[in-house]
Design an enzyme around this catalytic site. Structure first.
Site, PDB file in Angstrom:
ATOM      1  N   GLY A   1      43.381  57.281  40.302  1.00  0.00           N
ATOM      2  CA  GLY A   1      43.481  58.067  41.528  1.00  0.00           C
ATOM      3  C   GLY A   1      42.240  58.830  41.962  1.00  0.00           C
ATOM      4  O   GLY A   1      42.047  59.078  43.138  1.00  0.00           O
TER       5      GLY A   1
ATOM      6  N   GLU B   1      40.057  65.050  38.839  1.00  0.00           N
ATOM      7  CA  GLU B   1      41.414  64.520  38.970  1.00  0.00           C
ATOM      8  C   GLU B   1      41.796  64.451  40.446  1.00  0.00           C
ATOM      9  O   GLU B   1      41.240  65.178  41.282  1.00  0.00           O
ATOM     10  CB  GLU B   1      42.355  65.436  38.161  1.00  0.00           C
ATOM     11  CG  GLU B   1      43.837  65.177  38.279  1.00  0.00           C
ATOM     12  CD  GLU B   1      44.300  63.826  37.762  1.00  0.00           C
ATOM     13  OE1 GLU B   1      43.686  62.803  38.106  1.00  0.00           O
ATOM     14  OE2 GLU B   1      45.318  63.793  37.044  1.00  0.00           O
TER      15      GLU B   1
ATOM     16  N   ASP C   1      50.178  68.078  39.711  1.00  0.00           N
ATOM     17  CA  ASP C   1      51.546  68.195  40.206  1.00  0.00           C
ATOM     18  C   ASP C   1      52.324  69.086  39.229  1.00  0.00           C
ATOM     19  O   ASP C   1      52.222  70.309  39.294  1.00  0.00           O
ATOM     20  CB  ASP C   1      52.099  66.768  40.333  1.00  0.00           C
ATOM     21  CG  ASP C   1      53.490  66.693  40.933  1.00  0.00           C
ATOM     22  OD1 ASP C   1      53.927  67.660  41.565  1.00  0.00           O
ATOM     23  OD2 ASP C   1      54.152  65.653  40.764  1.00  0.00           O
TER      24      ASP C   1
ATOM     25  N   ARG D   1      45.806  53.354  48.363  1.00  0.00           N
ATOM     26  CA  ARG D   1      44.617  54.028  47.825  1.00  0.00           C
ATOM     27  C   ARG D   1      43.447  53.973  48.799  1.00  0.00           C
ATOM     28  O   ARG D   1      42.576  54.831  48.784  1.00  0.00           O
ATOM     29  CB  ARG D   1      44.172  53.371  46.506  1.00  0.00           C
ATOM     30  CG  ARG D   1      45.137  53.570  45.358  1.00  0.00           C
ATOM     31  CD  ARG D   1      44.441  53.203  44.053  1.00  0.00           C
ATOM     32  NE  ARG D   1      45.370  52.971  42.949  1.00  0.00           N
ATOM     33  CZ  ARG D   1      45.849  53.915  42.157  1.00  0.00           C
ATOM     34  NH1 ARG D   1      45.520  55.167  42.353  1.00  0.00           N
ATOM     35  NH2 ARG D   1      46.668  53.606  41.175  1.00  0.00           N
TER      36      ARG D   1
HETATM   37  P1  IMP Z   1      51.523  65.700  36.775  1.00  0.00           P
HETATM   38  O1  IMP Z   1      51.435  65.294  35.345  1.00  0.00           O
HETATM   39  O2  IMP Z   1      52.944  65.882  37.216  1.00  0.00           O
HETATM   40  O3  IMP Z   1      50.666  66.885  37.122  1.00  0.00           O
HETATM   41  O4  IMP Z   1      51.082  64.477  37.631  1.00  0.00           O
HETATM   42  C1  IMP Z   1      49.795  64.168  37.859  1.00  0.00           C
HETATM   43  C2  IMP Z   1      49.636  62.719  38.272  1.00  0.00           C
HETATM   44  O5  IMP Z   1      50.766  62.246  39.013  1.00  0.00           O
HETATM   45  C3  IMP Z   1      48.470  62.605  39.195  1.00  0.00           C
HETATM   46  O6  IMP Z   1      47.323  62.283  38.477  1.00  0.00           O
HETATM   47  C4  IMP Z   1      48.889  61.499  40.139  1.00  0.00           C
HETATM   48  O7  IMP Z   1      48.459  60.260  39.617  1.00  0.00           O
HETATM   49  C5  IMP Z   1      50.379  61.525  40.151  1.00  0.00           C
HETATM   50  N1  IMP Z   1      50.916  62.203  41.348  1.00  0.00           N
HETATM   51  C6  IMP Z   1      51.494  63.423  41.432  1.00  0.00           C
HETATM   52  N2  IMP Z   1      51.868  63.723  42.676  1.00  0.00           N
HETATM   53  C7  IMP Z   1      51.491  62.668  43.421  1.00  0.00           C
HETATM   54  C8  IMP Z   1      51.594  62.383  44.831  1.00  0.00           C
HETATM   55  O8  IMP Z   1      52.088  63.159  45.664  1.00  0.00           O
HETATM   56  N3  IMP Z   1      51.087  61.179  45.225  1.00  0.00           N
HETATM   57  C9  IMP Z   1      50.518  60.291  44.360  1.00  0.00           C
HETATM   58  N4  IMP Z   1      50.410  60.521  43.063  1.00  0.00           N
HETATM   59  C10 IMP Z   1      50.886  61.699  42.583  1.00  0.00           C
HETATM   60 MG    MG Z   2      46.330  60.420  38.452  1.00  0.00          MG
END
Ligand code: IMP
Ligand code: MG
Length: 187
Positions: free
Chosen positions: A43, A98, A102, A164
């Site tokens: 990403g 990053e 989220d 992407r």
């Molecule tokens: P976390 O572990 O929940 O913080 O998620 C982080 C990863 O989830 C990021 O590196 C993204 O790859 C993916 N992610 C979280 N939210 C989104 C979104 O709204 N769109 C696309 N990818 C997301």
């Molecule tokens: Mg990611």
């Protein structure tokens, strides 16, 4: 592809302007430190490419691939390293690049893992911060924009590997990710 987007959250123009500011800030903060920028694949590839061109000091780059989502829009909380760094980070100033933080689970695991390798410092630069979804506390040292609790795509971020290549950050229409594969519009 654009017809799958509900709304543009961050335009190409805004991205460009904010990334320039981040570049200036990072150039000042890391002067004479030869930071190692660790890009979290896939990403963050576009953000890395644009950000590094706005950083005017010597730096090094490495890549790490991690999987959390496995094709869905909710974090599983399980982080798997698909590709580790090639560079030893002992005594290095590491700056993680990053796409979005989220729940924070991914960055929590990654920073914990990299810390065990004794870097001189470890900081996090994320393009997007979906702060209201945070489950674990993560120190975000640099961020581009905060985003609301909506599923966003574009500028490197995907839904099932698509979108992407959009040059902006947009909110994906709910019907695309709620309806299952047969609803995905292949245009
Ligand atoms: P976390 O572990 O929940 O913080 O998620 C982080 C990863 O989830 C990021 O590196 C993204 O790859 C993916 N992610 C979280 N939210 C989104 C979104 O709204 N769109 C696309 N990818 C997301
Ligand atoms: Mg990611």
């Amino acid at each position: 592809m654009d017809e799958d987007i509900e709304e543009i959250l961050v335009s190409q123009d805004k991205l460009e302007r904010r990334i320039k500011e981040l570049g200036i800030q990072i150039s000042e903060d890391y002067i004479r430190r030869l930071p190692l920028l660790v890009c979290i694949l896939r990403g963050a590839f576009m953000f890395l490419a644009d950000l590094t061109r706005e950083i005017k000091i010597p730096l090094a780059i490495d890549f790490m691939a991690i999987s959390t989502y496995e094709g869905k829009t909710e974090s599983s909380g399980i982080v798997k390293i698909l590709k580790d760094l090639d560079t030893p980070i002992e005594d290095r100033d590491v700056l993680i690049i990053e796409d979005i933080v989220d729940t924070g689970l991914t960055m929590d695991s990654v920073t914990k893992l990299l810390s065990t390798r004794n870097p001189k410092s470890i900081k996090l630069c994320t393009l997007l911060d979906k702060a209201e979804r945070r489950i674990v506390k993560v120190n975000v040292d640099y961020y581009g924009f905060t985003v609301p609790n909506k599923f966003v795509v574009g500028y490197g971020l995907d839904f099932e590997e698509r979108y992407r290549n959009l040059p902006f950050i947009g909110v994906l229409k709910e019907e695309i990710y709620k309806g299952g594969n047969n609803n995905i519009n292949a245009k």
